[in-house]
Design a protein around this motif. Sequence first.
Motif, PDB file in Angstrom:
ATOM      1  N   ILE A   1       0.848  -1.193   0.000  1.00 50.73           N
ATOM      2  CA  ILE A   1       0.000   0.000   0.000  1.00 50.73           C
ATOM      3  C   ILE A   1       0.880   1.238   0.000  1.00 50.73           C
ATOM      4  CG2 ILE A   1      -1.677   1.312   1.337  1.00 50.73           C
ATOM      5  CD1 ILE A   1      -2.578  -1.437   2.503  1.00 50.73           C
ATOM      6  N   LEU A   2       1.870   1.199   0.854  1.00 52.12           N
ATOM      7  CA  LEU A   2       2.736   2.362   1.041  1.00 52.12           C
ATOM      8  C   LEU A   2       3.471   2.728  -0.242  1.00 52.12           C
ATOM      9  CD1 LEU A   2       4.211   4.373   2.847  1.00 52.12           C
ATOM     10  CD2 LEU A   2       5.816   2.559   3.407  1.00 52.12           C
TER      11      LEU A   2
ATOM     12  N   SER B   1       1.754   4.658  -3.008  1.00 48.45           N
ATOM     13  CA  SER B   1       1.626   6.098  -2.790  1.00 48.45           C
ATOM     14  C   SER B   1       2.960   6.792  -3.005  1.00 48.45           C
ATOM     15  CB  SER B   1       1.076   6.392  -1.397  1.00 48.45           C
ATOM     16  OG  SER B   1       2.014   6.043  -0.414  1.00 48.45           O
TER      17      SER B   1
ATOM     18  N   TYR C   1      13.407   1.664   7.494  1.00 47.21           N
ATOM     19  CA  TYR C   1      12.259   1.470   6.613  1.00 47.21           C
ATOM     20  C   TYR C   1      11.729   2.812   6.099  1.00 47.21           C
ATOM     21  CZ  TYR C   1      12.229  -3.347   8.251  1.00 47.21           C
ATOM     22  OH  TYR C   1      12.588  -4.641   8.531  1.00 47.21           O
ATOM     23  N   GLU C   2      11.814   3.842   6.906  1.00 43.52           N
ATOM     24  CA  GLU C   2      11.360   5.162   6.459  1.00 43.52           C
ATOM     25  C   GLU C   2      12.162   5.640   5.255  1.00 43.52           C
ATOM     26  OE1 GLU C   2       8.792   6.594   7.413  1.00 43.52           O
ATOM     27  OE2 GLU C   2       8.405   6.309   9.548  1.00 43.52           O
TER      28      GLU C   2
ATOM     29  N   GLY D   1       9.843  10.690   8.254  1.00 50.90           N
ATOM     30  CA  GLY D   1       8.968   9.993   9.182  1.00 50.90           C
ATOM     31  C   GLY D   1       9.033  10.551  10.593  1.00 50.90           C
ATOM     32  N   ILE D   2       8.048  10.197  11.364  1.00 52.44           N
ATOM     33  CA  ILE D   2       7.928  10.769  12.702  1.00 52.44           C
ATOM     34  C   ILE D   2       9.062  10.307  13.614  1.00 52.44           C
ATOM     35  CG2 ILE D   2       6.347   8.951  13.500  1.00 52.44           C
ATOM     36  CD1 ILE D   2       6.385  12.697  14.497  1.00 52.44           C
ATOM     37  N   ILE D   3       9.557   9.095  13.394  1.00 51.89           N
ATOM     38  CA  ILE D   3      10.663   8.642  14.242  1.00 51.89           C
ATOM     39  C   ILE D   3      11.907   9.487  13.979  1.00 51.89           C
ATOM     40  CG2 ILE D   3      12.231   6.713  14.696  1.00 51.89           C
ATOM     41  CD1 ILE D   3       9.848   4.853  14.283  1.00 51.89           C
TER      42      ILE D   3
ATOM     43  N   ALA E   1       8.054  17.489  16.853  1.00 52.70           N
ATOM     44  CA  ALA E   1       7.374  16.192  16.702  1.00 52.70           C
ATOM     45  C   ALA E   1       5.861  16.341  16.732  1.00 52.70           C
ATOM     46  CB  ALA E   1       7.838  15.231  17.800  1.00 52.70           C
TER      47      ALA E   1
ATOM     48  N   GLU F   1       3.011  14.391  13.981  1.00 53.03           N
ATOM     49  CA  GLU F   1       2.531  13.097  14.479  1.00 53.03           C
ATOM     50  C   GLU F   1       1.452  12.491  13.582  1.00 53.03           C
ATOM     51  OE1 GLU F   1       3.595  11.218  16.842  1.00 53.03           O
ATOM     52  OE2 GLU F   1       4.891  12.493  18.067  1.00 53.03           O
TER      53      GLU F   1
ATOM     54  N   ILE G   1       0.929  13.209  10.285  1.00 49.82           N
ATOM     55  CA  ILE G   1       1.210  13.270   8.848  1.00 49.82           C
ATOM     56  C   ILE G   1       1.998  12.026   8.454  1.00 49.82           C
ATOM     57  CG2 ILE G   1       2.307  14.603   7.013  1.00 49.82           C
ATOM     58  CD1 ILE G   1       1.956  17.084   8.757  1.00 49.82           C
ATOM     59  N   ASP G   2       1.542  11.368   7.418  1.00 50.60           N
ATOM     60  CA  ASP G   2       2.150  10.088   7.076  1.00 50.60           C
ATOM     61  C   ASP G   2       3.422  10.223   6.242  1.00 50.60           C
ATOM     62  OD1 ASP G   2       0.257   8.641   8.419  1.00 50.60           O
ATOM     63  OD2 ASP G   2      -1.077   8.528   6.692  1.00 50.60           O
ATOM     64  N   ASP G   3       3.346  10.940   5.168  1.00 52.15           N
ATOM     65  CA  ASP G   3       4.453  10.930   4.204  1.00 52.15           C
ATOM     66  C   ASP G   3       5.028  12.323   4.023  1.00 52.15           C
ATOM     67  OD1 ASP G   3       4.201   8.245   3.740  1.00 52.15           O
ATOM     68  OD2 ASP G   3       2.645   8.544   2.249  1.00 52.15           O
TER      69      ASP G   3
END
Lengths: 308, 385
Positions: A7-8, A11, A91-92, A214-216, A226, A230, A232-234
């Motif tokens: 899925i990721l 996008s 992974y980000e 990414g958030i991390i 941060a 928090e 927002i995905d991409d």
Amino acid sequence: MGKIYCILFLSFSVAFGAWGNGNYVFGSAGPEFCIETPHPGIGSAGNKKNKIADMPVLSPSDLPGALISRSDVYVGGALWGLINGAADLYYEYGFDRMALQEIELEGENLRLELYRMECPVGAYGIFSVSVHGCAEGGPASTGYCINRFQYQLYSGNYYLSIINYSGSDKAREISLLAAELLSNRISGPLAGLPGMFNKQPVAGYTDNIRLIRGIIGVRNVIPGLAHLFETIDDFEIWHLGFEDDAGQQEIMLVKSRGSQPLPEAGAVAEGMSMAGYAARETGGQVVAVMSAGFARSNELLDSIFISP
Amino acid sequence: MNNGRRRFFKLFAAGSLGAGLTPVFPSSLSGIAPDQPVETNIADALKFPRNENSMPGKYPGRVVRVDDEKSISDGTINEEAVYNMLDGGMQNLGDCNDVRDAWRQFVSPGEKIGLKVNPIGGKLLSTSHALVRSVISQLEQSGIARDDIMIFDRRMQQLRETGFTPENYPGIAIAGTEHVDESGSYYDENGELYSLSLIDRDWYYRADCEMEYDDYMLPFMVNQGKYSYFSKIVTQQLDKIINLPIMKNAGASVTLCLKNLGYGVITNTSRLHADLWAETSAQVCAFPPVRDKVVLNIADGIKGCYDGGPGANPQFFTDYKMLLLSTDPVAMDVVGYDIIIGKRIEMGRQAGFFDVGMKKMELAAGYGLGVADRDRIDLRKIVKG
């Protein structure tokens, strides 16, 4: 890492397609853009021996007398098994696979970690947030960073970390040799920096640029922001902090990689808690400049801003 | 990854949660912390009555910090110094003059004692053998039989890689929930994960988010879905647990007591990292198998890191040259947080202290697991060497 990735990455493909037309400046050998795609190994068990053949690794003939006590490749979600939650950060940046080798030579022990990312920009990104205080080299200007216990470099889609356990001169010498051997096998186009970082007066500070995804990544590098990211995905943030005659200054280029709106420019700047800020929001990106005063921030922003 | 991960989350407004999903609990026990994105079963944990061993244990808010400049030199740990630091720290913590009496305040002969180490940083940055051997030695002096002691973690493979082996610890049990056999397989002859027989389905942490794992990842997660099961190591095999984390950062926070336990005793953790990191670290510790068994925390700060954690990047290593001891995991995490984040700031890795890093400690304090208020923390400092 399973169906979530599928899925990721769909996008990602859409978002990345626009980059070639933006203010990205790639090296002359670089691609106009790189599309992150679903990893072919994800979702299937694969065969470890075949996978390791896919990765440039050292063999005993490369380092006569060396004992290679470990040679493993970690594909997809398997990185979690090796480094647990720290894997999330990789992974980000579009982690594809990693070859881990442990080598003993002349009484010195090395741990080689070669990460293949899906795009050069991902390799640069994980490299940029993993280096610090280089005794030799400079992250963006040379592509490598050497410390007493570690040799790091990025090239093409690869990020290489060689850790030696003793910090001795001999260990560093062997690390350098291993790095040279591997770097000849992983050459490829380098990710370029966004064009604004090539402009004066910031062009001399590019070794300080970090690419945060990414958030991390935000929690790690700029935790004061941060709360803005928090949900927002991409997105990705190119962050540069430097100090010159005008004092400490910070520049951030925040780019959307999906459909969700970015935080407002003012909120990004305020989150840095500096005295003065200037920010501009346009075309799915936010450029924020923070310094000791509004006038300086505006001046700096005018100097570097490039319309997408 | 977040994009995909979050598609599996169900986001609840606080109002609808209270009205629709947890009708049997009073609002003060609703399974959601302030700003928590998803529902969990923390309310179930909080219903269990506490006992005399429950966190924060015998000395709430008390943290002993023992420093010794000679504890490490040029990367080599001085085990004798570590032993003496532990000895002095235990006596101070227990307000007594005999280290055996100090240990006996927390453990008794006949009890099964688990040492929860942290091997995730590999050979470079895991709980040191100097500390683990010192703990075992002092336990034995205090009357604990060697065969009543177990070293454990989630990851059997990492225990082996970092030297926690029967050869190095004869007579001590070594156990990992994610069991791997001598051939390197996580699966038994029937194709079942060994770990499935090592999880306790009666004890679980439920969080309303999930993530699908590929074949590479499953052995390290054990199961998918919304449930994270507790290891039988903690629910069935041990009577008391001594938590031995290492002083490392995790971004702008720390991986000390709460994290070493919260993510070290349950399955299916990957789904919990990005969005429920603080909640998981605090809430898992509120379940009786952890809350009522972890009687002592000893943080290994001889060598630690201030960035790159929980991994191991040598340029971020630093010799803190200290041990922290406490029965209170929350107070110890606050003390460790100030030290580690202070180092991050000193080294230019972070501009200042940010509230986000304290969230798990504040949550845990809210669950009665310890003291997060610095004004109520009794920090005792000892300098050795």
